[in-house]
Write an enzyme that holds these catalytic residues in place. Structure first.
Site, PDB file in Angstrom:
ATOM      1  N   ASN A 176       2.110  -8.548 -24.326  1.00 43.59           N
ATOM      2  CA  ASN A 176       3.138  -8.892 -25.320  1.00 43.59           C
ATOM      3  C   ASN A 176       4.313  -8.287 -25.717  1.00 43.59           C
ATOM      4  O   ASN A 176       4.276  -6.952 -25.267  1.00 43.59           O
ATOM      5  CB  ASN A 176       2.071  -8.850 -26.689  1.00 43.59           C
ATOM      6  CG  ASN A 176       1.317  -7.703 -27.094  1.00 43.59           C
ATOM      7  OD1 ASN A 176       0.915  -7.067 -26.116  1.00 43.59           O
ATOM      8  ND2 ASN A 176       1.533  -7.197 -28.476  1.00 43.59           N
ATOM      9  N   GLU A 178       7.414  -7.295 -28.215  1.00 41.23           N
ATOM     10  CA  GLU A 178       7.718  -7.241 -29.602  1.00 41.23           C
ATOM     11  C   GLU A 178       9.177  -7.250 -30.082  1.00 41.23           C
ATOM     12  O   GLU A 178       9.984  -6.721 -28.917  1.00 41.23           O
ATOM     13  CB  GLU A 178       6.798  -6.310 -30.437  1.00 41.23           C
ATOM     14  CG  GLU A 178       5.339  -6.856 -30.410  1.00 41.23           C
ATOM     15  CD  GLU A 178       4.547  -5.883 -31.252  1.00 41.23           C
ATOM     16  OE1 GLU A 178       4.961  -4.915 -32.019  1.00 41.23           O
ATOM     17  OE2 GLU A 178       3.379  -6.246 -31.537  1.00 41.23           O
ATOM     18  N   CYS A 193       3.613 -13.550 -27.477  1.00 44.28           N
ATOM     19  CA  CYS A 193       2.355 -12.926 -27.263  1.00 44.28           C
ATOM     20  C   CYS A 193       2.243 -12.808 -25.476  1.00 44.28           C
ATOM     21  O   CYS A 193       3.164 -13.532 -24.776  1.00 44.28           O
ATOM     22  CB  CYS A 193       1.495 -14.028 -27.489  1.00 44.28           C
ATOM     23  SG  CYS A 193       1.337 -14.077 -29.229  1.00 44.28           S
ATOM     24  N   GLU A 199      -0.071 -13.812 -23.639  1.00 42.87           N
ATOM     25  CA  GLU A 199      -0.662 -15.137 -22.948  1.00 42.87           C
ATOM     26  C   GLU A 199       0.669 -16.020 -22.470  1.00 42.87           C
ATOM     27  O   GLU A 199       0.691 -16.862 -21.610  1.00 42.87           O
ATOM     28  CB  GLU A 199      -1.638 -15.886 -23.784  1.00 42.87           C
ATOM     29  CG  GLU A 199      -2.849 -15.130 -24.262  1.00 42.87           C
ATOM     30  CD  GLU A 199      -2.616 -14.306 -25.458  1.00 42.87           C
ATOM     31  OE1 GLU A 199      -1.690 -13.874 -25.660  1.00 42.87           O
ATOM     32  OE2 GLU A 199      -3.906 -14.287 -26.228  1.00 42.87           O
ATOM     33  N   CYS A 225      -0.431 -19.720 -28.930  1.00 42.71           N
ATOM     34  CA  CYS A 225      -0.837 -19.475 -27.316  1.00 42.71           C
ATOM     35  C   CYS A 225      -1.719 -20.516 -26.985  1.00 42.71           C
ATOM     36  O   CYS A 225      -1.779 -21.314 -25.824  1.00 42.71           O
ATOM     37  CB  CYS A 225      -1.488 -18.188 -27.084  1.00 42.71           C
ATOM     38  SG  CYS A 225      -0.008 -17.054 -27.078  1.00 42.71           S
TER      39      CYS A 225
HETATM   40  N1  THU Z   1      -0.643 -11.274 -29.726  1.00 46.89           N
HETATM   41  C1  THU Z   1      -0.782 -11.412 -28.438  1.00 46.89           C
HETATM   42  O1  THU Z   1      -0.191 -11.031 -27.563  1.00 46.89           O
HETATM   43  N2  THU Z   1      -1.632 -12.660 -28.158  1.00 46.89           N
HETATM   44  C2  THU Z   1      -2.208 -13.464 -29.147  1.00 46.89           C
HETATM   45  O2  THU Z   1      -2.949 -14.180 -28.755  1.00 46.89           O
HETATM   46  C3  THU Z   1      -2.456 -12.564 -30.458  1.00 46.89           C
HETATM   47  C4  THU Z   1      -1.321 -11.683 -30.709  1.00 46.89           C
HETATM   48  C5  THU Z   1       0.409 -10.323 -30.068  1.00 46.89           C
HETATM   49  C6  THU Z   1       1.583 -10.627 -30.710  1.00 46.89           C
HETATM   50  C7  THU Z   1       2.000  -9.135 -31.282  1.00 46.89           C
HETATM   51  O3  THU Z   1       2.658  -8.445 -30.365  1.00 46.89           O
HETATM   52  C8  THU Z   1       0.526  -8.433 -31.580  1.00 46.89           C
HETATM   53  O4  THU Z   1      -0.368  -9.045 -30.674  1.00 46.89           O
HETATM   54  C9  THU Z   1       0.126  -8.267 -32.993  1.00 46.89           C
HETATM   55  O5  THU Z   1      -0.065  -9.846 -33.435  1.00 46.89           O
END
Ligand code: THU
Length: 160
Positions: free
Chosen positions: A62, A64, A73, A75, A115
């Site tokens: 992920n 940000e 995310c 995925e 996702c």
């Molecule tokens: N996140 C993911 O990478 N995948 C998911 O399916 C759920 C959430 C990440 C997004 C964000 O950077 C952090 O987790 C908190 O939500």
């Protein structure tokens, strides 16, 4: 009025070691790439590893952003990268793991709704289900034989 019940199905494994070695291998790659997450805001790190039918593994973590919705995310980082680099390959398996910097994530962390929708698109595109494995940092691993188990009543191109 008619009630509609939709059932869904998962398998649960107490530990990663219960799974076949090819799954252990991609989950270990997901764990490794999880550490590259850029997650200064949530402190929640997610790693995804995708095994393609050409034997390649594509990874994502992920990423940000200070403007929160601009992040992505793990995925989707992985699956979009797979689509971009290997547009003709089929996605066979996907392993996902998540860990927080602030506490131990001991239950399986499922992919978020956006996702799921993105993964669904590739199942339709390739006309072949994708096996999805997800876990936290430690403990139980869930397996789904197809994205469809994760997203009942999903929206797809047939509605367009
Ligand atoms: N996140 C993911 O990478 N995948 C998911 O399916 C759920 C959430 C990440 C997004 C964000 O950077 C952090 O987790 C908190 O939500």
């Amino acid at each position: 009025m008619k009630e509609i019940t939709i059932t869904t199905k998962f398998s649960s494994f107490d530990t990663l070691q219960e799974l076949p070695t090819d799954i252990q291998a991609i989950m270990e790659q997901a764990v490794a790439i999880r550490k590259t997450a850029y997650a200064p805001y949530s402190k929640f790190r997610v790693g995804a590893a995708i095994l393609l039918d050409n034997g390649k593994v594509v990874l994502g973590s992920n990423q940000e952003n200070a403007a929160y919705p601009s992040g992505l995310c793990a995925e989707r980082v992985a699956i979009f990268q797979a689509g971009a680099i290997y547009p003709d390959a089929k996605i066979v398996k996907m392993a996902i793991t998540a860990a927080s910097d602030t506490n131990t994530t001991a239950s399986p962390i499922p992919p978020c709704g956006a996702c799921r929708q993105s993964i669904a698109e590739y199942e339709f595109k390739q006309e072949q289900p994708i096996e999805i494995y997800f876990m936290g940092e430690i403990g139980v691993v869930y397996k789904s034989d197809s994205l469809k188990n994760l997203l009942p009543l999903l929206f797809d191109k047939n509605f367009l």
